[in-house]
Design a protein around this motif. Structure first.
Motif, PDB file in Angstrom:
ATOM      1  N   ALA A 180       0.623  -1.176   0.043  1.00 17.95           N
ATOM      2  CA  ALA A 180      -0.229   0.232  -0.027  1.00 17.95           C
ATOM      3  C   ALA A 180       0.875   1.077   0.098  1.00 17.95           C
ATOM      4  N   LYS A 181       1.647   1.134   0.425  1.00 17.23           N
ATOM      5  CA  LYS A 181       2.919   2.105   0.967  1.00 17.23           C
ATOM      6  C   LYS A 181       3.567   2.347  -0.937  1.00 17.23           C
ATOM      7  N   ASN A 182       4.021   1.626  -1.072  1.00 17.52           N
ATOM      8  CA  ASN A 182       4.570   1.912  -2.782  1.00 17.52           C
ATOM      9  C   ASN A 182       3.436   2.677  -3.841  1.00 17.52           C
ATOM     10  N   ARG A 183       2.300   0.981  -3.286  1.00 15.54           N
ATOM     11  CA  ARG A 183       1.788   2.033  -4.008  1.00 15.54           C
ATOM     12  C   ARG A 183       0.971   3.026  -4.552  1.00 15.54           C
ATOM     13  N   LEU A 184       0.923   3.904  -2.946  1.00  8.56           N
ATOM     14  CA  LEU A 184       0.353   5.160  -3.181  1.00  8.56           C
ATOM     15  C   LEU A 184       1.897   5.975  -3.504  1.00  8.56           C
ATOM     16  N   ALA A 185       2.819   5.455  -3.027  1.00  8.91           N
ATOM     17  CA  ALA A 185       4.294   6.493  -3.985  1.00  8.91           C
ATOM     18  C   ALA A 185       3.784   6.998  -5.182  1.00  8.91           C
ATOM     19  N   LYS A 186       4.245   5.385  -5.877  1.00  8.74           N
ATOM     20  CA  LYS A 186       4.249   5.241  -7.285  1.00  8.74           C
ATOM     21  C   LYS A 186       2.457   5.923  -7.583  1.00  8.74           C
ATOM     22  N   PHE A 187       1.710   6.034  -7.256  1.00 13.79           N
ATOM     23  CA  PHE A 187       0.519   7.056  -7.752  1.00 13.79           C
ATOM     24  C   PHE A 187       1.288   8.378  -7.211  1.00 13.79           C
ATOM     25  N   LEU A 188       1.757   9.006  -6.769  1.00 13.26           N
ATOM     26  CA  LEU A 188       2.165  10.847  -6.490  1.00 13.26           C
ATOM     27  C   LEU A 188       3.056  10.402  -7.545  1.00 13.26           C
ATOM     28  N   ALA A 189       4.690   9.876  -7.706  1.00 16.52           N
ATOM     29  CA  ALA A 189       5.300  10.200  -8.068  1.00 16.52           C
ATOM     30  C   ALA A 189       4.648  10.165  -9.191  1.00 16.52           C
ATOM     31  N   TYR A 190       4.235   8.981 -10.186  1.00 14.70           N
ATOM     32  CA  TYR A 190       3.521   9.399 -11.874  1.00 14.70           C
ATOM     33  C   TYR A 190       2.992  10.492 -11.727  1.00 14.70           C
ATOM     34  N   THR A 191       2.289  11.053 -10.938  1.00 14.27           N
ATOM     35  CA  THR A 191       1.429  12.597 -11.206  1.00 14.27           C
ATOM     36  C   THR A 191       1.907  13.900 -10.964  1.00 14.27           C
ATOM     37  N   ARG A 192       3.848  13.510 -10.075  1.00 11.91           N
ATOM     38  CA  ARG A 192       3.691  14.612 -10.629  1.00 11.91           C
ATOM     39  C   ARG A 192       4.738  14.702 -11.779  1.00 11.91           C
ATOM     40  N   GLU A 193       5.049  13.782 -11.946  1.00  9.80           N
ATOM     41  CA  GLU A 193       5.858  13.215 -13.536  1.00  9.80           C
ATOM     42  C   GLU A 193       4.956  14.117 -14.946  1.00  9.80           C
ATOM     43  N   THR A 194       3.927  13.368 -14.813  1.00 16.01           N
ATOM     44  CA  THR A 194       2.757  14.139 -15.851  1.00 16.01           C
ATOM     45  C   THR A 194       1.987  14.745 -15.433  1.00 16.01           C
ATOM     46  N   GLY A 195       1.784  16.168 -14.274  1.00 21.21           N
ATOM     47  CA  GLY A 195       1.897  17.252 -14.235  1.00 21.21           C
ATOM     48  C   GLY A 195      -0.408  16.921 -14.133  1.00 21.21           C
ATOM     49  N   GLY A 196      -0.516  16.195 -14.359  1.00 25.51           N
ATOM     50  CA  GLY A 196      -2.170  15.979 -13.705  1.00 25.51           C
ATOM     51  C   GLY A 196      -2.387  14.510 -13.454  1.00 25.51           C
ATOM     52  N   ILE A 197      -4.161  14.175 -12.902  1.00 22.54           N
ATOM     53  CA  ILE A 197      -4.521  13.024 -13.063  1.00 22.54           C
ATOM     54  C   ILE A 197      -4.755  12.220 -14.637  1.00 22.54           C
ATOM     55  N   ASN A 198      -4.591  10.949 -14.940  1.00 21.74           N
ATOM     56  CA  ASN A 198      -5.285  10.732 -16.363  1.00 21.74           C
ATOM     57  C   ASN A 198      -6.912  10.754 -16.063  1.00 21.74           C
ATOM     58  N   GLU A 199      -7.518  10.721 -14.791  1.00 23.53           N
ATOM     59  CA  GLU A 199      -8.954  10.090 -14.664  1.00 23.53           C
ATOM     60  C   GLU A 199      -9.655  12.040 -14.406  1.00 23.53           C
ATOM     61  N   TYR A 200      -9.037  12.908 -15.528  1.00 25.22           N
ATOM     62  CA  TYR A 200      -9.092  14.357 -15.207  1.00 25.22           C
ATOM     63  C   TYR A 200      -9.804  14.626 -14.705  1.00 25.22           C
ATOM     64  N   ASN A 201     -10.305  16.050 -14.166  1.00 27.15           N
ATOM     65  CA  ASN A 201     -11.377  16.761 -13.957  1.00 27.15           C
ATOM     66  C   ASN A 201     -12.479  16.474 -13.635  1.00 27.15           C
ATOM     67  N   SER A 202     -13.053  14.862 -13.565  1.00 25.93           N
ATOM     68  CA  SER A 202     -14.053  14.173 -13.444  1.00 25.93           C
ATOM     69  C   SER A 202     -15.240  14.462 -12.853  1.00 25.93           C
ATOM     70  N   PRO A 203     -16.461  15.226 -12.965  1.00 17.14           N
ATOM     71  CA  PRO A 203     -17.228  16.051 -11.446  1.00 17.14           C
ATOM     72  C   PRO A 203     -18.077  14.514 -10.783  1.00 17.14           C
ATOM     73  N   THR A 204     -17.428  13.097 -11.619  1.00 14.95           N
ATOM     74  CA  THR A 204     -17.571  11.923 -10.397  1.00 14.95           C
ATOM     75  C   THR A 204     -16.043  11.501  -9.158  1.00 14.95           C
ATOM     76  N   TYR A 205     -15.208  11.618 -10.479  1.00 23.93           N
ATOM     77  CA  TYR A 205     -14.122  10.536  -9.799  1.00 23.93           C
ATOM     78  C   TYR A 205     -13.381  11.085  -9.358  1.00 23.93           C
ATOM     79  N   THR A 206     -12.254  12.833  -9.804  1.00 20.80           N
ATOM     80  CA  THR A 206     -12.496  13.528  -8.732  1.00 20.80           C
ATOM     81  C   THR A 206     -12.437  14.026  -7.215  1.00 20.80           C
ATOM     82  N   PHE A 207     -13.649  13.563  -6.804  1.00 22.99           N
ATOM     83  CA  PHE A 207     -14.662  13.355  -5.476  1.00 22.99           C
ATOM     84  C   PHE A 207     -13.979  12.543  -5.023  1.00 22.99           C
ATOM     85  N   VAL A 208     -14.047  11.629  -5.698  1.00 24.31           N
ATOM     86  CA  VAL A 208     -14.000  10.355  -5.449  1.00 24.31           C
ATOM     87  C   VAL A 208     -12.406   9.751  -5.640  1.00 24.31           C
TER      88      VAL A 208
END
Length: 558
Positions: A180-208
């Motif tokens: 779990a720790k590595n999975r969240l760290a990987k998500f954070l690193a991926y998001t920093r590198e990308t510049g945004g989240i893949n399920e971008y600007n969703s009125p549902t999933y950004t809140f999720v």
């Protein structure tokens, strides 16, 4: 709405024979074969209903909660040799083996509810039930571990980290805790590198996503995991703030996934409470009506960081443009960039590349309509027999309020859903194919102008459509416009006639180039000349400072 009122509101829907919460089924059209409108008993609703009963704490509710939990647990797949090991069905009426296909996300959704129950209410459970819940959570956690969702599936990547992190601590399992720790760290690193989240600007999933990091902060104790969750909390609030349009109370486009035309009322109320800003709600319905479907989550929400909260009250500048890379690909020229332009009257945004499936809003805008709290909605869609078509793709370039568009086909995706309903032989059947600029709102008007453009107008704002050429299997597109009581359209019609069958493969040609500019009503465009040329493999279009090249023939993913 108080917890006691939420529980009371669904009391008539509780089935004392099944010990599950009933509801009218309104599914998305995949995974389940049960017809919409059926009365069903949903596992996800029921496990959170049990959590609500435990959170309320009345003795008679504790007894019912135990019965509901056991009723949900019995439908989990427990055979370790079954590929669906650890997951649940959506509906008690439709076991996992009967789904089309099963939804592996239900290990995450039900598992997260079990985490709350064990972390926050273990003292209210008898020893045998606690053992049963712990065993079910362990199966769900190993299902999540085995599936190993990557950071590009935003909400499930985060929810799985919450479940495995919590399960690792409950079970005292170092492998799950570290995972779990590595999975969240990987998500954070991926998001920093990308510049945004893949399920971008969703009125549902950004809140999720935001709620899932709140869940981690509520349930998980591991310090590094909590630190990552805290950083992600700010990131998701920034994501919402960057695209929020104060005048309409909407998230401007583009949106990766949406289930409705407007920001859901419960999410709008959540922003109000978290920021202290009185934002408008386009379709408020009745206070608390979302609990008719019992969306209780057990999450204790945190306030929006004050430095971000001010953005929900007003734009940082009278005219604001936000450009973010949301999906990173190699080479970077194939990445998805999302551009949003906002001013005091309207917001419009587009994705540089995106499919047109029913949940996608690749080009989307809103603007104020005098005399009503409901804003106009402006969308670009691709329709097969008047249904959003997943195998069509938008290419775009945007500068401020002007967007240059190209439309093409995909040859690796489905019909209503991109991944679940592609015909086995790859052949689609249709009577009509059209790309559609759509303005929704009572009183919307459309006009065909002397210079060949079209105007969609409502209130004090308009969208001017600059049609270009297009073709489908050698036949040029035909541009049409129409209006109805609730809106108006400008369409590029690729085909309309008797039922046709078509294999979309590497030889299938479908192209369209066009432009759109959102302006004050009566405003004049200064975009410059629109030009286009067709090459052996691609179409090139230019409009003022904007230039775009896109494929002539049906493509596989970049």
């Amino acid at each position: 709405m108080e917890l006691a009122d939420m529980i009371a509101a669904v009391e008539p829907d509780f089935n004392a024979e099944r010990n599950l919460l009933g509801s009218v089924w309104n599914g998305p059209g995949y995974h389940s074969r049960v017809p919409n409108g059926s009365w069903v008993h949903q596992t996800r609703l029921s496990i959170y209903y049990a959590l609500a009963l435990l959170d309320d704490g009345r003795p008679e509710y504790l007894e019912r909660a135990a019965k509901v939990i056991r009723a949900v647990l019995k439908s989990q797949v427990t055979d370790p040799y079954d590929p669906a090991y650890g997951i649940w069905p959506w509906l008690d009426e439709e076991p996992v083996a009967q789904m089309a296909p099963p939804d592996w996300n239900w290990a995450d959704f039900i598992g997260s509810g079990l985490c709350h129950i064990l972390v926050e209410h273990a003292g209210k459970l008898d020893a045998e039930l606690k053992r049963e819940i712990t065993a079910a959570l362990e199966r769900a956690a190993w299902s999540i571990f085995r599936r190993n969702i990557q950071p590009n599936y935003t909400n499930i990547a985060l929810m799985g980290a919450a479940v495995t992190g919590c399960a690792g601590e409950i079970l005292d399992n170092a492998i799950l805790r570290e995972y779990a720790k590595n999975r969240l760290a990987k998500f954070l690193a991926y998001t920093r590198e990308t510049g945004g989240i893949n399920e971008y600007n969703s009125p549902t999933y950004t809140f999720v996503a935001l709620f899932e990091v709140e869940r981690i902060l509520q349930l998980v104790r591991e310090p590094e995991t909590r630190s990552h969750a805290g950083e992600l909390l700010r990131l998701f609030w920034n994501e919402l703030a960057n695209h929020f349009h104060p005048a309409t109370g909407q998230l401007g486009g583009p949106q990766s996934r949406a289930y409705g035309d407007f920001l859901p009322a419960d999410n709008a109320r959540f922003i109000r409470e978290a920021t202290g800003v009185e934002i408008p709600i386009a379709a408020p319905g009745k206070e608390g009506e979302e609990f008719c479907h019992f969306t209780y989550s057990g999450i204790r929400h945190r306030p929006c960081p004050p430095d971000i909260a001010v953005r929900f009250a007003r734009l940082p500048e009278p005219e604001t443009e936000v450009a973010l890379r949301c999906i990173r690909r190699q080479p970077d020229t194939h990445s998805t960039w999302c551009t949003t332009f906002l001013n005091d009257d309207f917001v419009v945004g587009s994705a540089s590349v995106s499919i047109f499936w029913i949940q996608s809003r690749p080009l989307l805008g809103y603007w104020r309509v005098p005399g009503t709290a409901v804003p106009a909605q402006f969308r670009f869609r691709f329709l097969r027999d008047n249904r959003d078509f997943s195998s069509a793709q938008l290419y775009s370039r945007q500068c401020r309020n002007r967007i240059l568009c190209g439309v093409g086909l995909r040859r690796d995706l489905g019909d209503h859903h991109p991944g679940l309903d592609r015909p086995a032989d790859g052949v689609f059947h249709f009577e009509r194919l059209a790309a559609c600029f759509e303005l929704t709102g009572k009183g919307a008007e459309v006009s065909r102008n002397p210079d060949g453009t079209f105007t969609l107008r409502l209130g004090s704002t308009q969208a001017v459509i600059r049609p270009g050429s297009g073709v489908f299997s050698g036949i040029p597109v035909r541009w049409e416009c129409s209006s109805s009581e609730n809106g108006a359209r400008v369409e590029a019609v690729f085909y309309a006639g008797p039922s046709r069958s078509e294999l979309f493969d590497e030889r299938t040609e479908l192209t369209l180039a066009c432009g759109v500019e959102v302006l004050p009503a009566g405003g004049a465009s200064e975009a410059g000349a629109f030009t286009e040329s067709v090459g052996p493999e691609s179409v090139t279009a230019a409009w003022g400072s904007l230039a775009l090249e896109f494929p002539r023939f049906a493509q596989k993913e970049w």
